[in-house]
Design a protein around this motif. Structure first.
Motif, PDB file in Angstrom:
ATOM      1  N   ALA A  94       0.840  -1.156  -0.007  1.00 17.99           N
ATOM      2  CA  ALA A  94       0.031   0.032   0.047  1.00 17.99           C
ATOM      3  C   ALA A  94       0.888   1.164  -0.144  1.00 17.99           C
ATOM      4  O   ALA A  94       0.471   2.277  -0.552  1.00 17.99           O
ATOM      5  CB  ALA A  94      -0.998  -0.117   1.228  1.00 17.99           C
ATOM      6  N   ARG A  98       0.943   4.069  -3.153  1.00 18.74           N
ATOM      7  CA  ARG A  98       0.195   5.379  -2.917  1.00 18.74           C
ATOM      8  C   ARG A  98       0.725   6.584  -3.874  1.00 18.74           C
ATOM      9  O   ARG A  98       2.328   6.800  -4.095  1.00 18.74           O
ATOM     10  CB  ARG A  98       0.661   5.892  -1.294  1.00 18.74           C
ATOM     11  N   CYS A 132      -1.131   4.681  -9.418  1.00 14.57           N
ATOM     12  CA  CYS A 132      -1.070   4.651  -8.007  1.00 14.57           C
ATOM     13  C   CYS A 132      -2.262   4.814  -7.136  1.00 14.57           C
ATOM     14  O   CYS A 132      -3.188   4.753  -8.112  1.00 14.57           O
ATOM     15  CB  CYS A 132      -0.019   5.925  -7.590  1.00 14.57           C
ATOM     16  N   THR A 133      -2.276   4.869  -5.834  1.00 16.58           N
ATOM     17  CA  THR A 133      -3.771   4.836  -5.277  1.00 16.58           C
ATOM     18  C   THR A 133      -3.878   5.978  -4.185  1.00 16.58           C
ATOM     19  O   THR A 133      -2.850   6.580  -3.732  1.00 16.58           O
ATOM     20  CB  THR A 133      -3.799   3.487  -4.224  1.00 16.58           C
ATOM     21  N   LEU A 134      -4.872   6.375  -3.937  1.00 15.89           N
ATOM     22  CA  LEU A 134      -5.229   7.103  -2.789  1.00 15.89           C
ATOM     23  C   LEU A 134      -6.213   6.568  -2.126  1.00 15.89           C
ATOM     24  O   LEU A 134      -7.286   5.862  -2.574  1.00 15.89           O
ATOM     25  CB  LEU A 134      -6.122   8.642  -3.708  1.00 15.89           C
ATOM     26  N   ARG A 135      -6.195   6.934  -0.892  1.00 18.47           N
ATOM     27  CA  ARG A 135      -7.393   6.632   0.269  1.00 18.47           C
ATOM     28  C   ARG A 135      -7.266   7.623   1.270  1.00 18.47           C
ATOM     29  O   ARG A 135      -6.652   7.961   1.762  1.00 18.47           O
ATOM     30  CB  ARG A 135      -6.821   5.044   0.735  1.00 18.47           C
ATOM     31  N   THR A 163      -9.963   2.506  -1.227  1.00 19.13           N
ATOM     32  CA  THR A 163      -8.824   2.654  -1.929  1.00 19.13           C
ATOM     33  C   THR A 163      -9.241   3.038  -3.445  1.00 19.13           C
ATOM     34  O   THR A 163     -10.013   2.244  -3.869  1.00 19.13           O
ATOM     35  CB  THR A 163      -7.810   1.625  -1.949  1.00 19.13           C
ATOM     36  N   ASN A 200      -2.415  11.226   3.085  1.00 21.32           N
ATOM     37  CA  ASN A 200      -1.266  10.724   3.607  1.00 21.32           C
ATOM     38  C   ASN A 200       0.216  11.256   3.037  1.00 21.32           C
ATOM     39  O   ASN A 200       1.123  10.680   3.180  1.00 21.32           O
ATOM     40  CB  ASN A 200      -1.270   9.225   3.379  1.00 21.32           C
ATOM     41  N   GLU A 201       0.165  12.124   2.731  1.00 22.05           N
ATOM     42  CA  GLU A 201       1.102  13.019   2.082  1.00 22.05           C
ATOM     43  C   GLU A 201       1.625  14.389   2.990  1.00 22.05           C
ATOM     44  O   GLU A 201       0.712  14.722   3.681  1.00 22.05           O
ATOM     45  CB  GLU A 201       1.226  13.764   0.644  1.00 22.05           C
TER      46      GLU A 201
END
Length: 234
Positions: A94, A98, A132-135, A163, A200-201
């Motif tokens: 994960a 990201r 890529c992924t975002l959540r 996700t 999460n950044e």
């Protein structure tokens, strides 16, 4: 009076001396006597970068991630520890998939007002060459021309994080909602820009704001953000 012969007294003294010498030998002088080391098990709390208190770092992290634009609290991802002390493969995958701030482009979509509410989609588009992924929740902050934040931190709206997988060129959006200050009577200001931090950044993206006045204090001045969803609008 009981009379004890000299030989009996000598034997008693000899036995006593032997017992004392044996006791001294067993005890030693304290330098040669060692106990076995005591071991105990425990779990080390994940290291933090100072954004959270030590107590928060040891708690189970939420999967509802958040960004960290100025004035907006953030929660960096923490790997769940497996039995052997290594990060689980699921969390490692994960983290590696990201979407990072440098791989995204931010924009604000068209307002969809209703019942005195202003509803803007904040869009994050994958501009990189990888999937890529975002959540979870992004971070956001209205700022004036000098970069000073206007109003309180946005609040999280209801919703279950999921996700969102973005191939190159694909987008995800989060709903930015607030009461029209002309209707609510809240103190207002017109921002120069909106700072957006992906979930999460830590680094943010700056978007010119053209949505008019926003509430900054007083009655009905709360601004809310929803979890990211696929696409560019509801």
């Amino acid at each position: 009076m009981v009379y004890t012969t000299r030989s009996a007294r000598h034997r008693a003294l000899f036995v006593g001396a032997v017992a004392v010498m044996g006791l001294l030998t067993a005890c030693g002088n304290g330098k040669d006597v060692q106990s076995d080391p005591v071991t105990g098990s425990g779990t080390a709390a994940p290291a933090t970068d100072g954004a959270s208190s030590p107590g928060a770092a040891s708690s189970t992290p939420s999967d509802a991630g958040s960004g960290s634009a100025p004035g907006v609290s953030s929660s960096a991802p923490v790997a769940t520890r497996s039995g052997d002390g290594s990060a689980s493969s699921k969390d490692t995958a994960a983290a590696s998939s990201r979407c990072h701030t440098s791989e995204l482009r931010a924009s604000v979509g068209r307002n969809d007002p209703g019942a005195g509410q202003e509803n803007f989609p904040v869009v994050l588009t994958n501009k990189s060459g990888r999937t890529c992924t975002l959540r979870g929740y992004p971070g956001a902050a209205f700022v004036n021309g000098s970069g000073t934040q206007l109003g309180a931190d946005p609040k999280r709206g209801s919703g279950a994080p999921a996700t969102v997988t973005l191939k190159p060129g694909q987008s995800a959006w989060s709903g930015l909602t607030f009461s029209n200050p002309e209707v609510s009577g809240a103190k207002k200001a017109t921002p120069a820009a909106l700072l957006v931090t992906p979930p999460n950044e830590r680094d943010h993206l700056k978007v010119t704001w053209s949505g008019g006045p926003v509430p900054v204090s007083g009655n009905s001045s709360s601004v809310t953000l929803t979890v990211v969803s696929p696409g560019t609008a509801p």
